[in-house]
Write an enzyme that holds these catalytic residues in place. Structure first.
Site, PDB file in Angstrom:
ATOM      1  N   ARG A 212      40.202  53.655  44.760  1.00 46.05           N
ATOM      2  CA  ARG A 212      39.545  54.287  43.620  1.00 46.05           C
ATOM      3  C   ARG A 212      38.362  53.416  43.213  1.00 46.05           C
ATOM      4  NH1 ARG A 212      44.035  53.119  38.777  1.00 46.05           N
ATOM      5  NH2 ARG A 212      44.311  50.940  39.301  1.00 46.05           N
TER       6      ARG A 212
ATOM      7  N   ASN B 146      38.108  55.460  33.671  1.00 45.06           N
ATOM      8  CA  ASN B 146      39.257  54.566  33.575  1.00 45.06           C
ATOM      9  C   ASN B 146      38.835  53.158  33.945  1.00 45.06           C
ATOM     10  OD1 ASN B 146      42.414  54.677  33.410  1.00 45.06           O
ATOM     11  ND2 ASN B 146      41.948  53.310  35.123  1.00 45.06           N
ATOM     12  N   GLU B 147      38.921  52.253  32.985  1.00 46.76           N
ATOM     13  CA  GLU B 147      38.650  50.827  33.225  1.00 46.76           C
ATOM     14  C   GLU B 147      37.366  50.608  34.026  1.00 46.76           C
ATOM     15  OE1 GLU B 147      42.168  48.980  34.854  1.00 46.76           O
ATOM     16  OE2 GLU B 147      43.097  48.902  32.883  1.00 46.76           O
TER      17      GLU B 147
ATOM     18  N   GLU C 221      47.150  51.678  27.562  1.00 43.47           N
ATOM     19  CA  GLU C 221      48.141  51.403  28.615  1.00 43.47           C
ATOM     20  C   GLU C 221      48.795  50.063  28.308  1.00 43.47           C
ATOM     21  OE1 GLU C 221      46.512  51.271  32.545  1.00 43.47           O
ATOM     22  OE2 GLU C 221      45.440  53.167  32.322  1.00 43.47           O
TER      23      GLU C 221
ATOM     24  N   HIS D 183      55.219  49.357  40.699  1.00 45.10           N
ATOM     25  CA  HIS D 183      54.935  49.137  39.273  1.00 45.10           C
ATOM     26  C   HIS D 183      56.110  49.569  38.398  1.00 45.10           C
ATOM     27  CE1 HIS D 183      52.615  49.019  35.536  1.00 45.10           C
ATOM     28  NE2 HIS D 183      51.645  48.434  36.215  1.00 45.10           N
TER      29      HIS D 183
END
Ligand code: GLA
Length: 712
Positions: free
Chosen positions: A142, A180-181, A344, A395
């Site tokens: 990503r 995202n980030e 998050e 995770h």
């Protein structure tokens, strides 16, 4: 495209409003979840696109049972939202939003631009970023996109537009997360050309740029804009800083491209949707999930267009450090100077750290309440359920691959129940601080490019001052030196190496207006081009101080420093100070050592300026965060600035967080120490979770006690 459902709703609304001939379209009634927004949201990242729809209700039931009040969805779902170019499939997302609604769970939609689909990068290879080594990224991971590429911007804007047109008035959608980030950037010709244009806008002429960067040095003089390279580590300091500012501005415009599309399609006010800290119009909020002290771009630049700041709060290896973690919260609260969300956080453990150990039992709950204590109005776990494949199989989650709760689920459900119970007490409250620590990305980068002593870590330095002050003042703001400081009695600038003209004037005005300013080592050395001031440190503040830094020394030895705050072996860095004004007082002096230069010389000096004061600390008090000298210095600063915390020293390991509004204040105590601790309270408090009145609290490890009383 509008769905038939929303079309019918808006037609019905238009008919109802027709007699009043109002220009305002009526808003759909908020869903039950959105109509009664909790003061504290428990949330989780849910990826419905990875699971059969027949499974959704079971997951949402388990969420509802754990008091989950919002899910964030969609942020990596581009290949499902637009399976081929121009063919959007948003119906499944609508069904997921409706399914959540049935379980009283509101939705934050993430725009999917951090993970472009394969068809896109194959059709438009220029949208793939070029890495610093010149190689083009590829599909399969990503963040492979080029944040400067016009085609990528067009495609991401189209996607944001489609999503916002469909869900911008959705009664169960409370907000948006863009991308995202933000992190990976592109170094190809597109970014290059945009950097040239950015430089032209900033500097106007090459002569001006050459002068301000002192390019006569090493024959760096530029005769054409195209000659200016991109450097990220070893270049001219003016060039390095310009590139970082360009990167920050480019993230801002990348974000604004989507944000404008969303904002144009959200609202009018849907009523009751917004949590504390949301936008004034109570439209769906727009945020992005940042990463604490991550320094890839200037977060003050990027956050200014958002309604609310949010960040992703991970521990990684080890257990929570309440000081550095608390500082990251306070940093995030400082971006827009109001409450924020933890978008998050780790459900026990992550998968990307050198050792992905779990937080100890009870530690996840303690961390959630620490978040709230620092001003978070939401805590959201990444992620709900293990992906069956993909890069993050290991995770932590709240339910396993089989769809049943993992051991941590019960702890998170307890947090959810407590959020519901304590929410009314915390509603409308925030952190109010008399003390601010200044932080600027420019200064942070400037030191990291030229540490001079590798052991000088600007972040560790900031944490040391933050920790010593917080232990006594209980709440600290972390803000940028450009903002108004009028509300603070004490402002501390740890290693504020670089000052713009506006920032320097802001600090001077602050002191003249009665503020108490403390500058520490390496402060006010550089101007806004990352060049040296012509005055010695603290540059434009030297005449106000009535003193200056005669010389700085990176140390390979330990030098004693003795005076008002005790005796400290100063390491890493020492600055030889002098006074030029008779009313500038010496607080600390260096002892004798073989180095010789510092023997008996001033190490910390202070001067009263009207009702205010300015202090400069040239000695290293920060390499031992537990040092009694640092604690004594913090105590002196607070007393000098007339800061009288409402509560005294706490037992080791116990933290206190205070949120308040005009009517009442909420005190949150957490014990991070192994040993049980008892704290006597100054007045009677109502125990929010346990009920009843109390004059003292007893806390075992990770115990959380939430108290409230009327604001005195
Ligand atoms: C980041 C990302 C998430 C996920 C988590 C894992 O915060 O935003 O998508 O990868 O890390 O910790």
């Amino acid at each position: 495209m509008n769905t038939p459902r929303t079309l019918i709703l808006s037609l019905a609304a238009a008919l109802l409003l027709a007699p009043a001939l109002t220009a305002q379209p009526a808003a759909p009634a908020p869903s039950p979840a959105a109509a009664n927004p909790p003061a504290l949201y428990l949330g989780t990242a849910w990826y419905p696109e990875q699971w059969p729809e027949s499974r959704w209700d079971a997951d949402l039931t388990l969420m509802e049972q754990a008091h989950v009040r919002f899910v964030r969805i969609g942020e990596f779902a581009w290949s499902r939202l637009e399976p081929s170019e121009g063919h959007y499939d948003l119906d499944w997302l609508d069904r997921a939003i409706r399914a959540a609604e049935r379980h009283h769970i509101a939705v934050v939609i993430g725009t999917p631009s951090a993970a472009p689909p394969a068809w896109l990068t194959t059709t438009y290879p220029e949208t793939l970023r070029i890495k610093e080594d010149g190689r083009r990224d590829e599909h399969g991971n990503r963040q492979q996109f080029n944040w400067a590429d016009p085609k990528y911007r067009e495609l991401t804007r189209d996607m944001a537009d489609q999503l916002a047109k469909r869900f911008g008035h959705d009664p169960n959608v409370i907000g948006w997360q863009i991308d995202n980030e933000y992190s990976d950037i592109s170094f190809g010709p597109i970014a290059r050309a945009q950097f040239d244009a950015w430089l032209k806008t900033r500097y106007g002429t090459l002569d001006n740029l050459n002068t301000r960067w002192t390019t006569a040095y090493w024959s760096e003089t530029y005769n054409d804009w195209s000659q200016i390279p991109i450097e990220t580590t070893d270049g001219n300091p003016g060039l390095l800083l310009s590139w970082k500012r360009f990167v920050s501005d480019t993230w801002r415009s990348y974000q604004k491209n989507q944000l404008d599309a969303i904002r144009a399609n959200t609202g009018p006010p849907t009523g009751g949707l917004c949590p504390v800290g949301c936008n004034a119009e109570k439209r769906q909020f727009i945020t992005t999930n940042m990463m604490g002290f991550y320094d890839g771009y200037d977060h003050y630049t990027v956050s200014q267009d958002l309604d609310m700041a949010s960040w992703d709060d991970y521990v990684g290896t080890g257990q929570l450090n309440p000081v550095s973690n608390g500082a990251a919260h306070d940093l995030t609260r400082g971006f827009l100077r109001k409450n924020f969300w933890v978008m998050e956080t780790q459900p026990g453990f992550v998968n990307w750290s050198p050792n992905n150990n779990s937080l100890d039992k009870g530690g996840v709950r303690a961390m959630a309440w620490l978040d709230v204590g620092h001003g978070a109005d939401a805590v959201s776990y990444w992620q709900w359920r293990s992906d069956l494949n993909g890069q993050e199989e290991y995770h932590g989650t709240l339910v396993g691959t089989d769809g049943t709760p993992v051991p941590l689920y019960a702890e998170v459900a307890r947090i959810g129940a407590e959020f519901a119970k304590a929410g009314p007490a915390l509603e409308g409250t925030t952190v109010k601080s008399d003390v601010a620590i200044l932080h600027s990305y420019d200064a942070y980068w400037a030191i990291n490019w030229q540490r001079h002593n590798n052991a000088f870590d600007p972040l560790a330095n900031l944490f040391a001052y933050y920790g010593a002050l917080r232990a006594q003042a209980h709440s600290i703001d972390i803000v940028n030196p450009s903002v108004s400081l009028a509300q603070y009695k004490l402002v501390v600038a740890p290693a504020l190496n670089l000052l713009t003209d506006q920032q320097a004037q802001n600090l001077i005005d602050y002191v003249h207006n009665g503020g108490h300013l403390v500058l520490t080592q390496r402060s006010a050395m550089k101007n806004e081009d990352n060049g040296l001031f012509t005055e010695r440190q603290p540059g434009p503040l030297a005449s106000l101080l009535g003193g200056r830094v005669e010389q700085y020394y990176a140390l390979d030895t330990t030098i004693p420093v003795i005076g008002t705050w005790g005796t400290e072996p100063t390491k890493i860095w020492a600055e030889l100070l002098s006074t030029s004004s008779p009313d500038t007082k010496v607080l600390m002096r260096y002892g004798k050592t073989p180095l010789g230069w510092l023997d008996d010389q001033p190490a910390a000096i202070t001067r009263k300026v009207g009702k205010g004061s300015i202090t400069y600390i040239g000695a290293d008090l920060a390499s031992d965060p537990e040092s009694p000298t640092l604690a004594a210095a913090a105590k002196w600063m607070l007393a000098d600035a007339n800061v009288h915390p409402e509560f005294g020293a706490l037992p080791p390991g116990v933290d206190l967080y205070i949120r308040k509004n005009a009517s009442h204040e909420v005190w949150i105590f957490i014990n991070f120490a192994e040993a049980p601790q008892t704290v006597a309270l100054p007045t009677a408090f109502e125990n929010v979770l346990a009920g009843g009145q109390t004059h003292s609290v007893s806390l075992k490890r990770f115990d959380v006690v939430i108290l409230q009383r009327p604001t005195p």
